[in-house]
Design a protein around this motif. Structure first.
Motif, PDB file in Angstrom:
ATOM      1  N   THR A  38       0.851  -1.019   0.108  1.00 32.87           N
ATOM      2  CA  THR A  38      -0.066  -0.055  -0.017  1.00 32.87           C
ATOM      3  C   THR A  38       0.758   1.278  -0.023  1.00 32.87           C
ATOM      4  O   THR A  38       0.675   2.385  -0.655  1.00 32.87           O
ATOM      5  CB  THR A  38      -0.836  -0.070   1.282  1.00 32.87           C
ATOM      6  OG1 THR A  38      -1.711  -1.192   1.060  1.00 32.87           O
ATOM      7  CG2 THR A  38      -1.826   1.306   1.167  1.00 32.87           C
ATOM      8  N   ALA A  39       2.031   1.274   1.024  1.00 29.99           N
ATOM      9  CA  ALA A  39       2.721   2.411   0.897  1.00 29.99           C
ATOM     10  C   ALA A  39       3.558   2.582  -0.449  1.00 29.99           C
ATOM     11  O   ALA A  39       3.819   3.731  -0.810  1.00 29.99           O
ATOM     12  CB  ALA A  39       3.793   2.237   2.127  1.00 29.99           C
ATOM     13  N   ALA A  40       3.808   1.342  -1.162  1.00 28.52           N
ATOM     14  CA  ALA A  40       4.701   1.656  -2.172  1.00 28.52           C
ATOM     15  C   ALA A  40       3.841   2.365  -3.211  1.00 28.52           C
ATOM     16  O   ALA A  40       4.472   2.949  -4.351  1.00 28.52           O
ATOM     17  CB  ALA A  40       4.902   0.266  -2.911  1.00 28.52           C
ATOM     18  N   ARG A  41       2.472   2.468  -3.296  1.00 28.92           N
ATOM     19  CA  ARG A  41       1.579   3.277  -3.974  1.00 28.92           C
ATOM     20  C   ARG A  41       2.083   4.714  -4.252  1.00 28.92           C
ATOM     21  O   ARG A  41       1.899   5.368  -5.207  1.00 28.92           O
ATOM     22  CB  ARG A  41       0.094   3.005  -3.810  1.00 28.92           C
ATOM     23  CG  ARG A  41      -0.677   3.141  -5.091  1.00 28.92           C
ATOM     24  CD  ARG A  41      -2.014   2.935  -4.797  1.00 28.92           C
ATOM     25  NE  ARG A  41      -2.199   1.541  -4.036  1.00 28.92           N
ATOM     26  CZ  ARG A  41      -3.185   1.311  -3.076  1.00 28.92           C
ATOM     27  NH1 ARG A  41      -3.901   2.288  -2.800  1.00 28.92           N
ATOM     28  NH2 ARG A  41      -3.423  -0.087  -2.801  1.00 28.92           N
ATOM     29  N   CYS A  42       2.759   5.162  -3.080  1.00 29.39           N
ATOM     30  CA  CYS A  42       3.034   6.578  -3.050  1.00 29.39           C
ATOM     31  C   CYS A  42       4.333   7.035  -4.162  1.00 29.39           C
ATOM     32  O   CYS A  42       4.443   8.189  -4.150  1.00 29.39           O
ATOM     33  CB  CYS A  42       3.460   6.936  -1.444  1.00 29.39           C
ATOM     34  SG  CYS A  42       1.958   7.009  -0.501  1.00 29.39           S
ATOM     35  N   ASN A  43       5.006   5.934  -4.305  1.00 27.09           N
ATOM     36  CA  ASN A  43       6.397   6.122  -5.029  1.00 27.09           C
ATOM     37  C   ASN A  43       6.105   5.520  -6.697  1.00 27.09           C
ATOM     38  O   ASN A  43       6.567   5.730  -7.451  1.00 27.09           O
ATOM     39  CB  ASN A  43       7.306   5.090  -4.470  1.00 27.09           C
ATOM     40  CG  ASN A  43       7.693   5.457  -3.301  1.00 27.09           C
ATOM     41  OD1 ASN A  43       7.919   6.869  -2.926  1.00 27.09           O
ATOM     42  ND2 ASN A  43       8.098   4.802  -2.148  1.00 27.09           N
ATOM     43  N   ALA A  44       4.567   5.391  -6.830  1.00 26.33           N
ATOM     44  CA  ALA A  44       4.590   4.969  -8.211  1.00 26.33           C
ATOM     45  C   ALA A  44       4.322   5.868  -8.939  1.00 26.33           C
ATOM     46  O   ALA A  44       3.963   7.162  -8.753  1.00 26.33           O
ATOM     47  CB  ALA A  44       2.980   4.119  -8.298  1.00 26.33           C
ATOM     48  N   ASP A  45       4.699   5.895 -10.461  1.00 31.68           N
ATOM     49  CA  ASP A  45       4.668   6.761 -11.660  1.00 31.68           C
ATOM     50  C   ASP A  45       3.203   6.713 -12.098  1.00 31.68           C
ATOM     51  O   ASP A  45       2.817   5.882 -12.942  1.00 31.68           O
ATOM     52  CB  ASP A  45       5.630   6.347 -12.551  1.00 31.68           C
ATOM     53  CG  ASP A  45       5.800   7.347 -13.763  1.00 31.68           C
ATOM     54  OD1 ASP A  45       5.019   8.503 -13.557  1.00 31.68           O
ATOM     55  OD2 ASP A  45       6.534   7.372 -14.671  1.00 31.68           O
ATOM     56  N   LEU A  46       2.459   7.936 -11.968  1.00 33.11           N
ATOM     57  CA  LEU A  46       1.038   7.913 -12.250  1.00 33.11           C
ATOM     58  C   LEU A  46       1.100   8.321 -13.774  1.00 33.11           C
ATOM     59  O   LEU A  46       0.039   8.552 -14.615  1.00 33.11           O
ATOM     60  CB  LEU A  46       0.271   8.945 -11.437  1.00 33.11           C
ATOM     61  CG  LEU A  46       0.296   8.669  -9.876  1.00 33.11           C
ATOM     62  CD1 LEU A  46      -0.462   9.640  -9.093  1.00 33.11           C
ATOM     63  CD2 LEU A  46      -0.189   7.151  -9.791  1.00 33.11           C
ATOM     64  N   SER A  47       2.035   9.207 -14.256  1.00 35.17           N
ATOM     65  CA  SER A  47       2.171   9.595 -15.540  1.00 35.17           C
ATOM     66  C   SER A  47       1.856   9.104 -16.551  1.00 35.17           C
ATOM     67  O   SER A  47       1.575   9.333 -17.813  1.00 35.17           O
ATOM     68  CB  SER A  47       3.526  10.548 -15.726  1.00 35.17           C
ATOM     69  OG  SER A  47       4.527   9.752 -15.893  1.00 35.17           O
TER      70      SER A  47
END
Length: 397
Positions: A38-47
């Motif tokens: 869940t926390a790793a989603r904060c580092n995901a590239d959304l672009s």
């Protein structure tokens, strides 16, 4: 303007997130994917799958908040708040709402979901009440900016993104999180959530904190206490007080003390339930006019019963017969409407099957007691008639 009407000082933030793919017990116990995932989603590239400005995470604060739910947001000097909400997802709908007091009632929500056909949907809703028909699509007072709102499913994660333009900075706000297990209807009406939690979310620039918000939990406890007092007072004790007066008069004066004592305790519990109901009505700004009206009507009848008690005439009084009629029928009407109100309360409170079963059990014990005591009373009267005939004849010598 719409923006000026939604002042932050009068706003609470309620987030309603409904997803299936989880059971109710999993949500309550923190089920779902692990904290690390869940926390790793904060580092995901959304672009690669979300358009600007939502994919620009350089100035966003990111916080895992509950189970698999993550909130990413930024706030500009012009009070424009950009929000990206994500969670593990298979089916269902996602929503985020602002309210004046942190409660669902009378709030406005942004709701997004992916249909069975794979089509993304995102709409604003006005939460007018607690029934499905009171959650109105394409209505609401959220100060949406000109940037199009967006929802997308990426692998097993759903993202709902939208932008709001406030007239003042957004700070600490109460947040509600919830989920359900059903798609919206074909007319885009939403089903009730299956589980929820609450917290205080700090949208102040550069900081975020999550802490428990007790208000919704206290309101839930008040609802339960209100219901329990009503069930015991109106559904159990007051009916048994009537039974004592009807079927135990041959045990004089025991029947009177039983009747008066049981009715007094039942009245105190019922009155406490009404007081809690009034407090609850004011807290959640409820619009259950029938339930409230019946409660007030029953309270008036009970007060009339108490006043009549102080005007109890002697047995030899000419008006004793009329007083008895008054006392009996006012009491019966009050009990009837009191129990009707219990049924209404269970229905509008979405109390669940356990409350229905509990009330049915109490009602069943009262009915069984009446039937048994009525049969015994008939036998006793027949026996007294046989033992004491209307007249006696002297035998012929």
């Amino acid at each position: 303007m719409e923006d000026s009407r939604l002042r932050v000082s009068h706003l609470g933030l309620a987030i309603l997130i409904v997803f299936s793919g989880f059971t109710v017990s999993a949500a309550q116990n923190g089920g779902g994917d692990s904290t690390g995932e869940t926390a790793a989603r904060c580092n995901a590239d959304l672009s690669t799958f979300i358009p600007l400005p939502y994919s620009d995470t350089s100035n966003m604060v990111c916080k895992p908040v509950w189970n698999t739910y993550v909130v990413q947001y930024s706030q500009t000097k012009d009070h424009v708040v950009t929000i990206v909400l994500s969670a593990t997802y298979t089916t269902g709908w996602v929503g985020m709402a602002f309210s004046k007091d942190g409660m669902m009632l009378n709030s406005s929500a942004m709701v997004g979901w992916i249909s069975k056909e794979g089509q993304p949907h995102i709409k604003q809703y006005y939460l007018k009440g607690f029934e499905q028909g009171d959650v109105i699509p394409d209505k609401g007072d959220l100060p949406l900016s000109n940037v199009p709102k967006f929802v997308v499913l990426r692998e097993a994660t759903i993202y709902i993104a939208f932008q709001l333009n406030f007239s003042a900075p957004l700070g600490r706000q109460p947040v509600l999180l919830a989920f359900g297990t059903r798609y919206p209807t074909k007319h885009h009406h939403l089903y009730q959530h299956d589980a929820k939690t609450s917290m205080i979310f700090d949208f102040s620039a550069g900081s975020v904190s999550v802490s428990s918000a007790a208000a919704p939990d206290k309101i839930g406890q008040t609802k339960r206490t209100h219901g329990i007092l009503g069930l015991i007072g109106w559904g159990l004790l007051l009916p048994y007080g009537v039974i004592a007066a009807r079927y135990f008069k041959h045990h004089d004066p025991l029947w009177f003390y039983l009747h008066a004592g049981i009715q007094f305790v039942g009245f105190i519990l019922g009155l406490a339930g009404i007081v809690l109901g009034v407090s609850l009505y004011n807290q959640i700004h409820a619009q259950f006019h029938t339930h409230r009206g019946i409660g007030i009507f029953v309270l008036v009848l009970i007060v009339l019963q108490i006043l009549a008690f102080f005007a109890w005439p002697d047995k030899d009084s000419k008006i004793r017969k009329y007083w008895n009629w008054y006392h009996h029928w006012i009491g019966r009407i009050a009990l009837l409407f009191g129990n009707v109100n219990i049924v209404l309360g269970i229905q509008i409170g979405h109390a669940g099957n356990e409350w229905k079963v509990g009330y049915g059990f109490l009602l069943g014990t009262v009915l069984v007691a009446i039937i048994v005591l009525e049969v015994l009373s008939m036998k006793r009267r027949l026996k007294e008639t046989d033992t004491h005939p209307a007249f006696q004849m002297n035998s012929l010598q």
